[in-house]
Design an enzyme around this catalytic site. Structure first.
Site, PDB file in Angstrom:
ATOM      1  N   LYS A 114      -0.089  27.472  43.291  1.00 20.97           N
ATOM      2  CA  LYS A 114       0.096  26.256  42.416  1.00 20.97           C
ATOM      3  C   LYS A 114      -1.088  25.712  41.801  1.00 20.97           C
ATOM      4  O   LYS A 114      -2.249  25.860  42.227  1.00 20.97           O
ATOM      5  CB  LYS A 114       0.575  25.176  43.503  1.00 20.97           C
ATOM      6  CG  LYS A 114       0.499  23.652  43.041  1.00 20.97           C
ATOM      7  CD  LYS A 114       0.836  22.786  44.097  1.00 20.97           C
ATOM      8  CE  LYS A 114       1.251  21.509  43.684  1.00 20.97           C
ATOM      9  NZ  LYS A 114      -0.118  20.718  43.028  1.00 20.97           N
TER      10      LYS A 114
HETATM   11  P1  FBP Z   1       1.358  15.347  41.635  1.00 16.51           P
HETATM   12  O1  FBP Z   1       2.631  16.149  40.824  1.00 16.51           O
HETATM   13  O2  FBP Z   1       1.663  14.055  41.858  1.00 16.51           O
HETATM   14  O3  FBP Z   1       0.174  15.750  41.089  1.00 16.51           O
HETATM   15  O4  FBP Z   1       1.588  16.061  43.038  1.00 16.51           O
HETATM   16  C1  FBP Z   1       1.138  17.348  43.295  1.00 16.51           C
HETATM   17  C2  FBP Z   1      -0.032  17.348  44.420  1.00 16.51           C
HETATM   18  O5  FBP Z   1      -0.673  18.717  44.460  1.00 16.51           O
HETATM   19  C3  FBP Z   1       0.258  16.760  45.652  1.00 16.51           C
HETATM   20  O6  FBP Z   1       0.680  17.733  46.685  1.00 16.51           O
HETATM   21  C4  FBP Z   1      -1.057  16.104  45.934  1.00 16.51           C
HETATM   22  O7  FBP Z   1      -0.841  15.199  46.668  1.00 16.51           O
HETATM   23  C5  FBP Z   1      -1.649  15.836  44.773  1.00 16.51           C
HETATM   24  O8  FBP Z   1      -1.248  16.527  43.852  1.00 16.51           O
HETATM   25  C6  FBP Z   1      -3.050  16.038  44.632  1.00 16.51           C
HETATM   26  O9  FBP Z   1      -3.733  15.789  43.425  1.00 16.51           O
HETATM   27  P2  FBP Z   1      -5.280  15.640  43.014  1.00 16.51           P
HETATM   28  O10 FBP Z   1      -5.902  16.646  44.198  1.00 16.51           O
HETATM   29  O11 FBP Z   1      -5.311  16.345  41.800  1.00 16.51           O
HETATM   30  O12 FBP Z   1      -5.557  14.121  43.231  1.00 16.51           O
END
Ligand code: FBP
Length: 262
Positions: free
Chosen positions: A177
Protein backbone atom coordinates in the site's frame (compact mmCIF):
# COMPACT_ATOMS: atom_id res chain seq x y z
CA UNK A 1 5.69 -17.07 -1.42
CA UNK A 2 2.39 -18.88 -1.44
CA UNK A 3 0.74 -18.28 -4.79
CA UNK A 4 -2.71 -17.16 -3.63
CA UNK A 5 -2.26 -16.09 -0.04
CA UNK A 6 -4.13 -12.88 -0.80
CA UNK A 7 -7.21 -14.56 -2.33
CA UNK A 8 -9.33 -14.01 0.75
CA UNK A 9 -8.72 -10.27 0.70
CA UNK A 10 -9.10 -9.64 -3.04
CA UNK A 11 -11.94 -9.95 -5.51
CA UNK A 12 -11.04 -10.92 -9.08
CA UNK A 13 -7.45 -10.01 -8.22
CA UNK A 14 -8.47 -6.48 -7.25
CA UNK A 15 -8.74 -4.99 -3.79
CA UNK A 16 -10.65 -2.40 -1.88
CA UNK A 17 -9.30 -2.43 1.63
CA UNK A 18 -11.40 -0.37 3.99
CA UNK A 19 -9.09 0.93 6.71
CA UNK A 20 -10.40 1.85 10.13
CA UNK A 21 -7.39 2.21 12.41
CA UNK A 22 -7.69 5.98 12.47
CA UNK A 23 -8.87 6.13 16.07
CA UNK A 24 -5.36 4.98 16.96
CA UNK A 25 -3.30 6.62 14.21
CA UNK A 26 -4.98 10.04 14.20
CA UNK A 27 -7.37 10.04 17.16
CA UNK A 28 -11.02 11.10 17.55
CA UNK A 29 -10.52 14.09 15.25
CA UNK A 30 -11.04 11.78 12.24
CA UNK A 31 -14.59 11.00 13.35
CA UNK A 32 -15.65 14.64 13.57
CA UNK A 33 -16.92 14.97 9.98
CA UNK A 34 -19.27 12.03 10.54
CA UNK A 35 -19.62 11.51 14.32
CA UNK A 36 -21.53 8.22 13.95
CA UNK A 37 -18.31 6.63 12.72
CA UNK A 38 -16.79 6.79 16.21
CA UNK A 39 -18.99 3.74 16.78
CA UNK A 40 -17.06 0.87 15.20
CA UNK A 41 -20.28 -0.96 14.40
CA UNK A 42 -21.24 1.72 11.87
CA UNK A 43 -18.01 1.11 9.95
CA UNK A 44 -18.17 -2.70 10.29
CA UNK A 45 -21.56 -2.38 8.59
CA UNK A 46 -19.90 -0.48 5.73
CA UNK A 47 -17.29 -3.23 5.49
CA UNK A 48 -20.05 -5.68 4.51
CA UNK A 49 -20.51 -3.77 1.21
CA UNK A 50 -19.66 -6.00 -1.76
CA UNK A 51 -16.97 -3.59 -2.89
CA UNK A 52 -14.94 -4.09 0.28
CA UNK A 53 -12.52 -6.98 -0.12
CA UNK A 54 -10.95 -6.63 3.34
CA UNK A 55 -11.40 -4.58 6.48
CA UNK A 56 -8.23 -3.37 8.24
CA UNK A 57 -8.55 -2.82 11.96
CA UNK A 58 -6.46 -2.92 15.09
CA UNK A 59 -6.64 -5.65 17.71
CA UNK A 60 -9.25 -4.22 20.08
CA UNK A 61 -11.76 -3.53 17.31
CA UNK A 62 -11.17 -6.99 15.83
CA UNK A 63 -11.62 -8.72 19.18
CA UNK A 64 -14.79 -6.84 20.03
CA UNK A 65 -16.62 -7.06 16.68
CA UNK A 66 -15.16 -9.63 14.30
CA UNK A 67 -17.01 -12.59 15.86
CA UNK A 68 -20.30 -10.93 14.82
CA UNK A 69 -19.10 -10.11 11.29
CA UNK A 70 -16.93 -13.09 10.41
CA UNK A 71 -19.42 -14.41 7.83
CA UNK A 72 -19.52 -11.15 5.91
CA UNK A 73 -16.16 -9.45 6.28
CA UNK A 74 -12.57 -10.48 5.50
CA UNK A 75 -10.41 -9.46 8.41
CA UNK A 76 -7.09 -7.74 7.76
CA UNK A 77 -5.33 -7.60 11.09
CA UNK A 78 -3.31 -4.39 11.24
CA UNK A 79 -0.63 -5.54 13.63
CA UNK A 80 1.31 -2.38 14.30
CA UNK A 81 0.22 1.17 14.85
CA UNK A 82 1.01 4.19 16.98
CA UNK A 83 -0.91 7.18 18.17
CA UNK A 84 -0.45 10.66 16.85
CA UNK A 85 0.78 11.66 20.29
CA UNK A 86 4.13 9.98 19.58
CA UNK A 87 6.48 12.78 18.57
CA UNK A 88 9.62 10.79 17.85
CA UNK A 89 11.13 9.51 14.63
CA UNK A 90 8.47 7.45 12.76
CA UNK A 91 7.99 4.08 14.41
CA UNK A 92 5.08 1.78 15.10
CA UNK A 93 4.35 -0.47 18.07
CA UNK A 94 3.51 -4.11 17.34
CA UNK A 95 0.20 -4.39 19.17
CA UNK A 96 -0.66 -8.01 18.39
CA UNK A 97 1.17 -10.95 16.92
CA UNK A 98 0.37 -12.67 13.64
CA UNK A 99 -0.21 -15.82 15.68
CA UNK A 100 -2.84 -14.08 17.78
CA UNK A 101 -4.47 -12.68 14.63
CA UNK A 102 -4.57 -16.18 13.13
CA UNK A 103 -6.24 -17.50 16.29
CA UNK A 104 -8.87 -14.79 15.94
CA UNK A 105 -9.54 -15.94 12.35
CA UNK A 106 -7.84 -13.16 10.39
CA UNK A 107 -7.51 -13.59 6.63
CA UNK A 108 -4.43 -11.41 6.38
CA UNK A 109 -2.06 -9.26 8.34
CA UNK A 110 -1.21 -5.62 7.72
CA UNK A 111 2.05 -4.05 8.78
CA UNK A 112 3.48 -0.55 8.43
CA UNK A 113 7.09 -0.12 7.38
CA UNK A 114 8.55 3.36 7.57
CA UNK A 115 11.42 2.99 5.10
CA UNK A 116 14.00 5.69 5.71
CA UNK A 117 13.11 6.08 9.36
CA UNK A 118 15.84 5.61 11.93
CA UNK A 119 13.73 2.65 13.08
CA UNK A 120 13.54 1.00 9.65
CA UNK A 121 15.84 -1.88 10.63
CA UNK A 122 13.82 -2.83 13.71
CA UNK A 123 10.55 -2.47 11.81
CA UNK A 124 11.79 -4.70 8.98
CA UNK A 125 12.82 -7.35 11.51
CA UNK A 126 9.42 -7.18 13.18
CA UNK A 127 7.82 -7.47 9.73
CA UNK A 128 9.91 -10.57 8.99
CA UNK A 129 8.56 -12.35 12.06
CA UNK A 130 4.95 -11.40 11.25
CA UNK A 131 5.31 -12.27 7.56
CA UNK A 132 6.72 -15.73 8.25
CA UNK A 133 3.98 -16.47 10.78
CA UNK A 134 1.38 -15.29 8.26
CA UNK A 135 2.79 -17.74 5.71
CA UNK A 136 2.51 -20.60 8.20
CA UNK A 137 -1.18 -19.79 8.59
CA UNK A 138 -1.92 -19.07 4.90
CA UNK A 139 -2.75 -15.47 5.69
CA UNK A 140 -2.19 -12.71 3.16
CA UNK A 141 0.38 -10.01 3.87
CA UNK A 142 -0.20 -6.33 3.25
CA UNK A 143 2.57 -3.80 3.80
CA UNK A 144 1.72 -0.17 4.46
CA UNK A 145 4.94 0.93 2.77
CA UNK A 146 5.44 4.52 3.83
CA UNK A 147 8.89 6.07 3.41
CA UNK A 148 9.03 8.61 6.17
CA UNK A 149 11.53 10.13 8.57
CA UNK A 150 13.87 13.00 9.14
CA UNK A 151 15.92 12.29 6.01
CA UNK A 152 12.89 12.04 3.71
CA UNK A 153 12.40 15.25 1.73
CA UNK A 154 9.45 14.23 -0.45
CA UNK A 155 7.61 11.08 0.55
CA UNK A 156 5.46 10.97 -2.59
CA UNK A 157 8.21 11.49 -5.22
CA UNK A 158 7.99 8.94 -8.05
CA UNK A 159 11.30 7.25 -7.21
CA UNK A 160 10.43 7.11 -3.52
CA UNK A 161 7.07 5.44 -4.14
CA UNK A 162 8.64 3.02 -6.62
CA UNK A 163 11.19 2.13 -3.92
CA UNK A 164 8.40 1.70 -1.36
CA UNK A 165 6.53 -0.66 -3.70
CA UNK A 166 9.74 -2.59 -4.33
CA UNK A 167 10.35 -2.95 -0.59
CA UNK A 168 6.97 -4.69 -0.45
CA UNK A 169 8.15 -7.27 -2.98
CA UNK A 170 11.62 -7.68 -1.52
CA UNK A 171 10.33 -8.28 2.01
CA UNK A 172 7.54 -10.67 1.02
CA UNK A 173 4.28 -8.72 0.94
CA UNK A 174 1.41 -9.83 -1.30
CA UNK A 175 0.13 -6.27 -1.44
CA UNK A 176 2.03 -3.01 -0.97
CA UNK A 177 0.00 0.00 0.00
CA UNK A 178 1.63 3.21 -1.15
CA UNK A 179 0.72 6.87 -1.39
CA UNK A 180 -0.34 8.09 -4.83
CA UNK A 181 2.87 9.41 -6.41
CA UNK A 182 1.19 12.27 -8.24
CA UNK A 183 0.77 10.86 -11.76
CA UNK A 184 -0.34 7.78 -13.61
CA UNK A 185 3.15 7.40 -15.04
CA UNK A 186 4.71 7.33 -11.59
CA UNK A 187 2.11 4.80 -10.42
CA UNK A 188 3.00 2.59 -13.41
CA UNK A 189 6.67 2.78 -12.38
CA UNK A 190 5.76 1.69 -8.84
CA UNK A 191 3.68 -1.24 -10.14
CA UNK A 192 6.52 -2.32 -12.42
CA UNK A 193 8.93 -2.31 -9.46
CA UNK A 194 6.49 -4.29 -7.33
CA UNK A 195 6.28 -6.98 -10.05
CA UNK A 196 4.04 -9.80 -8.67
CA UNK A 197 3.29 -7.87 -5.49
CA UNK A 198 0.03 -6.00 -5.97
CA UNK A 199 0.04 -2.28 -5.40
CA UNK A 200 -2.86 -0.44 -3.79
CA UNK A 201 -3.15 3.28 -3.47
CA UNK A 202 -3.64 4.92 -0.11
CA UNK A 203 -6.81 6.99 0.13
CA UNK A 204 -5.48 9.99 2.04
CA UNK A 205 -7.40 12.89 3.48
CA UNK A 206 -10.90 13.54 2.19
CA UNK A 207 -11.24 15.21 -1.21
CA UNK A 208 -14.26 15.80 -3.45
CA UNK A 209 -15.80 12.96 -5.44
CA UNK A 210 -14.42 13.93 -8.84
CA UNK A 211 -10.84 14.50 -7.64
CA UNK A 212 -10.81 11.34 -5.55
CA UNK A 213 -12.34 9.04 -8.16
CA UNK A 214 -10.17 10.35 -10.97
CA UNK A 215 -7.05 9.63 -8.89
CA UNK A 216 -8.35 6.11 -8.27
CA UNK A 217 -9.08 5.71 -12.00
CA UNK A 218 -5.55 6.87 -12.83
CA UNK A 219 -4.04 4.40 -10.35
CA UNK A 220 -6.11 1.49 -11.67
CA UNK A 221 -5.48 2.23 -15.33
CA UNK A 222 -1.75 2.32 -14.58
CA UNK A 223 -1.55 -1.08 -12.94
CA UNK A 224 -2.69 -0.64 -9.36
CA UNK A 225 -4.86 -3.46 -8.00
CA UNK A 226 -7.03 -1.10 -6.04
CA UNK A 227 -7.23 1.08 -3.03
CA UNK A 228 -6.83 1.06 0.73
CA UNK A 229 -9.03 3.81 2.01
CA UNK A 230 -10.46 5.16 5.21
CA UNK A 231 -11.31 8.84 5.45
CA UNK A 232 -12.44 9.21 1.84
CA UNK A 233 -15.17 6.69 2.63
CA UNK A 234 -16.22 7.04 6.26
CA UNK A 235 -15.91 10.83 6.45
CA UNK A 236 -18.39 11.24 3.59
CA UNK A 237 -22.01 12.06 4.19
CA UNK A 238 -22.98 9.06 2.07
CA UNK A 239 -20.28 6.37 2.34
CA UNK A 240 -22.40 3.78 0.50
CA UNK A 241 -22.60 6.01 -2.55
CA UNK A 242 -18.81 6.34 -2.76
CA UNK A 243 -18.38 2.57 -2.22
CA UNK A 244 -20.75 1.97 -5.15
CA UNK A 245 -18.68 4.34 -7.29
CA UNK A 246 -15.39 2.73 -6.19
CA UNK A 247 -16.80 -0.68 -7.03
CA UNK A 248 -17.51 0.52 -10.57
CA UNK A 249 -14.00 1.97 -11.05
CA UNK A 250 -12.00 -0.80 -9.37
CA UNK A 251 -13.85 -3.96 -10.45
CA UNK A 252 -15.88 -2.92 -13.49
CA UNK A 253 -13.32 -0.70 -15.22
CA UNK A 254 -15.61 2.33 -15.32
CA UNK A 255 -14.21 5.84 -15.57
CA UNK A 256 -14.56 8.26 -12.68
CA UNK A 257 -17.11 10.21 -14.70
CA UNK A 258 -19.19 7.10 -15.40
CA UNK A 259 -19.01 6.10 -11.75
CA UNK A 260 -20.21 9.51 -10.56
CA UNK A 261 -23.18 9.29 -12.91
CA UNK A 262 -24.29 5.90 -11.55
P1 FBP B 1 -6.80 6.99 4.72
O1 FBP B 1 -7.41 6.53 3.43
O2 FBP B 1 -7.80 7.69 5.59
O3 FBP B 1 -5.55 7.79 4.47
O4 FBP B 1 -6.44 5.67 5.51
C1 FBP B 1 -5.41 4.82 5.11
C2 FBP B 1 -4.37 4.76 6.20
O5 FBP B 1 -3.23 4.02 5.85
C3 FBP B 1 -4.89 4.22 7.53
O6 FBP B 1 -4.75 2.83 7.62
C4 FBP B 1 -4.06 4.96 8.51
O7 FBP B 1 -4.72 5.18 9.70
C5 FBP B 1 -3.81 6.26 7.84
O8 FBP B 1 -3.91 6.06 6.47
C6 FBP B 1 -2.43 6.75 8.17
O9 FBP B 1 -2.21 7.92 7.47
P2 FBP B 1 -0.97 8.83 7.77
O10 FBP B 1 0.09 7.95 8.35
O11 FBP B 1 -0.60 9.41 6.45
O12 FBP B 1 -1.45 9.84 8.72
Amino acid sequence: MLPHADDAITRDGKALILAYDHGLEHGPVDFEPNPDTADPEAVWDLATHDAVSAFAVQKGIAEAYYPSYSDDVSLLAKLNGTSNMWMGEPDSAVNWSAEYAADLGADAIGFTLYGGSNYEVEMAEEFREAQETAREHDMGVVMWSYPRGQGMKNDTAADTIAYAARQGLELGADIAKVKYPGSGEAMAQACEMAAPTKVVMSGGSKTDDAAFLSTVESAISNGAAGLAVGRNVFQRENPIEILDALEAVIYDGKTAKEAIEL
